[in-house]
Structure formats: C-alpha cells, structure tokens
Write an enzyme that holds these catalytic residues in place. Structure first.
Site, mmCIF file in Angstrom:
data_model
loop_
_atom_site.group_PDB
_atom_site.id
_atom_site.type_symbol
_atom_site.label_atom_id
_atom_site.label_comp_id
_atom_site.label_asym_id
_atom_site.label_seq_id
_atom_site.Cartn_x
_atom_site.Cartn_y
_atom_site.Cartn_z
ATOM 1 N N HIS A 23 0.738 -1.399 -0.163
ATOM 2 C CA HIS A 23 0.003 -0.160 -0.159
ATOM 3 C C HIS A 23 0.896 1.211 -0.095
ATOM 4 O O HIS A 23 0.498 2.161 -0.595
ATOM 5 C CB HIS A 23 -0.876 0.024 1.115
ATOM 6 C CG HIS A 23 -1.956 -1.204 1.369
ATOM 7 N ND1 HIS A 23 -3.092 -1.041 1.318
ATOM 8 C CD2 HIS A 23 -1.898 -2.411 1.227
ATOM 9 C CE1 HIS A 23 -3.992 -2.139 1.223
ATOM 10 N NE2 HIS A 23 -2.950 -2.890 1.441
ATOM 11 N N ASP A 122 -5.559 5.572 2.541
ATOM 12 C CA ASP A 122 -5.695 4.327 1.986
ATOM 13 C C ASP A 122 -7.249 3.838 2.504
ATOM 14 O O ASP A 122 -7.733 4.313 3.472
ATOM 15 C CB ASP A 122 -5.058 3.354 2.959
ATOM 16 C CG ASP A 122 -4.784 1.979 2.342
ATOM 17 O OD1 ASP A 122 -5.837 1.362 2.231
ATOM 18 O OD2 ASP A 122 -4.055 1.687 1.458
#
Length: 449
Positions: A23, A122
C-alpha cells in the site's frame, strides 16, 4: 512585504498511507504524481516507516513529512510499525492503533499556517480519517491500491450472508464499518486504468458510490526500496547478464506479506530442483506473531544442490529490476496487485498461486477473463505437488505461451495509459484540477520559492 498572486498559490494535501509495502509504495507514487502537478504534499508517517520515503523525498524535497510516534496497542508487539511483519489478522489492530493519531493530526491541522484542503489516505483507514475530514470541513479521498474488480468484489461480499463463526463475524463487522465510511467519503482513487476497469468502475459509480468521483490513475509504479544488506543489486544483475539467451530464468517471489510454511518451502525447493531451470528465489524475512512452522526456511540441502543455476535472496530484493531483465521469462507469484502489475509491465509469463486477500480476484481476472496468466496452485496452506510444479516451471521458459503474448499487449496498454494523452494521465489531471478549484475556503496564500 512579498506580493502574492494566484500563480503563487498551491493546493495542500495531507497523505496518510496504510503501513504495508503493498500500500505504501504505490501511495508514494501517487504523491509523486500530485507533486509533479503542483500539489503541495504533507506525508504522515511513523518513525520506522520514514526510511521508505527517502526515494520520494530525494525527488521532491518540497514534500513535507509529519512524523508521529506509532501508537501503542495491546495486540501489536512493541516496535512493529509495518504490516510486513504481521499476518493479515492484525489489520483491525493496526487501524485501531493508527486511529489514535486523530487528535495529534487535528491539532497539527489547527496550528498549520496553510492547512490541507483534503486528505488522501488508504481505504483501510477510513474509519477514523473520514470523521476527521468531516470535522475539519475538508474532503477525504480513499486510495484503493488495486483495481475496480477487487473493489466491487470486496463491497459485494460485505453484505452476503456468512456463518456465525466469531472471527468471521468480527472481520465482517470491521469491513462493513470501512465500507460505510468509504461510501461517505468525497471520492475514490484506484491504482488501475480505465481500459482494464471499464464497465465495472462505471457500475460502482452509478450503483454503489452514487457519484462519479472515482478515478483510475494507474499503474502507479513502486518506488525503489533499498535492498537488504546481504543483497547487492549489481551482483544480481550481473548474474542475470551472464545468461546468453532470453527468458531462461524463473523468478519466484510472494511479496511482503506471505510467509510459506516449512512444508510448502520443501515442496517448492524440490520443484525448483527437479525442474532444472535457472531461477531467482526471493525469500521473505520471518514474521512475528505467527507459529514457528508458518515461518518456513529454505531446506539446508537446496542451495548446495542448485549452486550455479540459481540464487536465493533473503529479504527485500530489487524485484521490478529483476523482472524487467531480458533473462527472466516467468514469474511464480501470489498475484498481489503490485506484483501483478510489475509482471505485466515486464512482459513475463505470470504463474499464479493466489493465497489471500485480493489475490483470488486478481487471478480470476488475469487467468479466466483476460487470459494473461496461468494458474498453478491456490491457497494459503496448499502444498503443491513438486513434480507437477517442476513440469510447469520447466515449460514456462522453454515454449511459447499465448498468455505471455497477451500479457505483453496488456502491459503496453497500461504503459500508454500513464503517458501524455493516456486515460490515467487525463484522469490525474482532472483530479488535480478539481482539487485545486474547489478548496472550500481552506486554502491560504503561501509563497512559492
């Protein structure tokens, strides 16, 4: 006193990554793309994750960092700040710990002379970042480091009936909470491209999100990370350079989140040995918080028996550079999205072994829908048959595969999308324009050197 004009104004964005390499690295390229388009970036990071940012900061010294201590949590071992050291079951704990940053970020924002007009973070962090953005009166955009098919599958499963297993219920409640928060956010950014997402993203905009603020702006490319101390990138490249023919090498790697068991390591070692292929095997460092056998090691006999035709690399490796080398012909992968993209962009044959999370959706898309990969195994605990896997590995580098040809073509489409005039390039420009023109009164004048 300096005079200011509208040309001297920058839109300021706070970027909050999820602390896992799969990520964090594409989030860095997202920040890179925004900075290149004139957006001022503050990147929130905890101390042990700060070294990951060095490649980004070396390109953009103007990117500010907000370094905050990683909050303590009773379930997270002391000193751990990154998911690469933990199994996926710790995701709710990581998010719970990071939610304690709400108040420090709020105080930083209130004291900043030119506070951000938006938060990009995120999707996993939305439970606390979306309420924070609402409190501050700014927009929050959720970054999905994958494609629209995964997002659609994820959101569809959340409301399907499941059994009464307590762990399943706990996970489902957690995912439902994230889903609700993301539905309330201002927009979604995906690490994909419209030629791939197509009708699925249109469906999400119309039937799930209820608006069109969803941008496919990938492929975002992973920034290079310093390799482990015992690995020399130059030596690895030199070893590959010694291959006189193209495509004879199999690269084996399962990303930053997968640890094979001892039994799986033994089976894979036997397969590589019996296949006779040249290979590079990237072996992840052991995880904490898992049982001993879940941190499998390379069998003691393996490296001596395969000396001269293979390399075993322990720790972080220059994966993208390895895959791009002309000598690498196939890639045995878990099919995490970053790894899948790197394989596609490198023109190698993808040998898929999905294990968890989005791996199954990626494999289904790559194998069943697009025909650009070959499924060779499946399951986090599955032990492949060494002889069958050896046969596939040998054939992957010695015969023509239509899947590789199709993968090469899809890779070209992906690269074109991020070039001038490409779909992702246009989408990024549109996102920046929208952020810059709609600042809800939060933007202040700052002098740009």
């Amino acid at each position: 006193m300096a005079e200011f004009s509208k040309k001297m104004i920058k839109t300021h964005i706070l970027v909050i990554p999820y602390p896992a390499p799969g990520h964090l690295l594409p989030t860095m390229d997202l920040a890179n793309q925004l900075a290149m388009r004139g957006i001022a970036i503050t990147f929130l990071v905890t101390p042990k994750n700060l070294p990951f940012l060095q490649p980004l900061l070396s390109i953009h010294p103007c990117i500010e960092t907000l370094v905050l201590p990683f909050p303590t949590h009773p379930s997270i071992p002391a000193g751990i700040e990154n998911m690469q050291e933990l199994p996926l079951t710790f995701i709710p704990d990581i998010v719970s710990a990071l939610s304690q940053l709400h108040d420090p970020v709020l105080q930083w924002f209130l004291s900043h002379p030119c506070p951000p007009v938006a938060i990009i973070d995120d999707l996993f962090l939305s439970c606390w970042t979306n309420p924070l953005a609402h409190r501050l009166g700014i927009r929050r955009l959720g970054f999905a480091p994958f494609h629209a098919y995964t997002l659609d599958a994820w959101w569809s499963r959340i409301y399907k009936k499941c059994d009464d297993d307590i762990n399943n219920k706990k996970a489902k409640d957690y995912m439902r909470e994230i889903h609700v928060a993301n539905m309330e956010s201002w927009g979604i950014v995906l690490n994909s491209f419209s030629e791939l997402d197509g009708e699925v993203l249109d469906h999400l905009k119309k039937n799930v999100l209820g608006h069109d603020r969803a941008w496919s702006i990938g492929p975002l490319l992973s920034f290079p990370v310093k390799t482990s101390p015992n690995i020399s990138a130059d030596n690895v490249m030199a070893w590959l350079d010694m291959c006189k023919e193209d495509n004879p090498v199999v690269y084996v790697g399962f990303g930053s989140q997968i640890n094979l068991t001892g039994t799986q390591m033994e089976a894979l070692a036997n397969a590589l040995d019996r296949s006779g292929v040249r290979f590079i095997w990237a072996v992840k460092e052991p995880m904490k918080g898992v049982q001993a056998d879940d941190n499998g090691v390379v069998p003691t006999w393996f490296e001596d028996r395969t000396a001269g035709r293979g390399l075993v690399l322990r720790g972080w490796v220059p994966q993208a550079a390895i895959l791009r080398h002309r000598a690498v012909g196939s890639y045995l992968t878990h099919c995490g999205w970053n790894s899948t993209l790197e394989g596609l962009l490198s023109g190698v044959l993808l040998l898929a072994w999905p294990m968890q999370a989005d791996h199954y959706v990626n494999t289904k898309l790559m194998v069943n829908t697009l025909g650009v990969a070959v499924r060779v195994c499946e399951g986090l605990r599955t032990v492949p048959d060494p002889d069958e896997l050896a046969k596939v590995l040998a054939e992957s580098v010695c015969r023509t595969w239509p899947e590789r040809d199709r993968a090469v073509e899809l890779g070209k489409v992906a690269l074109k999308s991020i070039g001038p005039g490409g779909s992702s390039h246009i989408a990024l420009d549109a996102l920046v324009k929208d952020l810059s023109q709609n600042n809800h009164g939060n933007e202040k004048l700052v002098q740009i050197d």
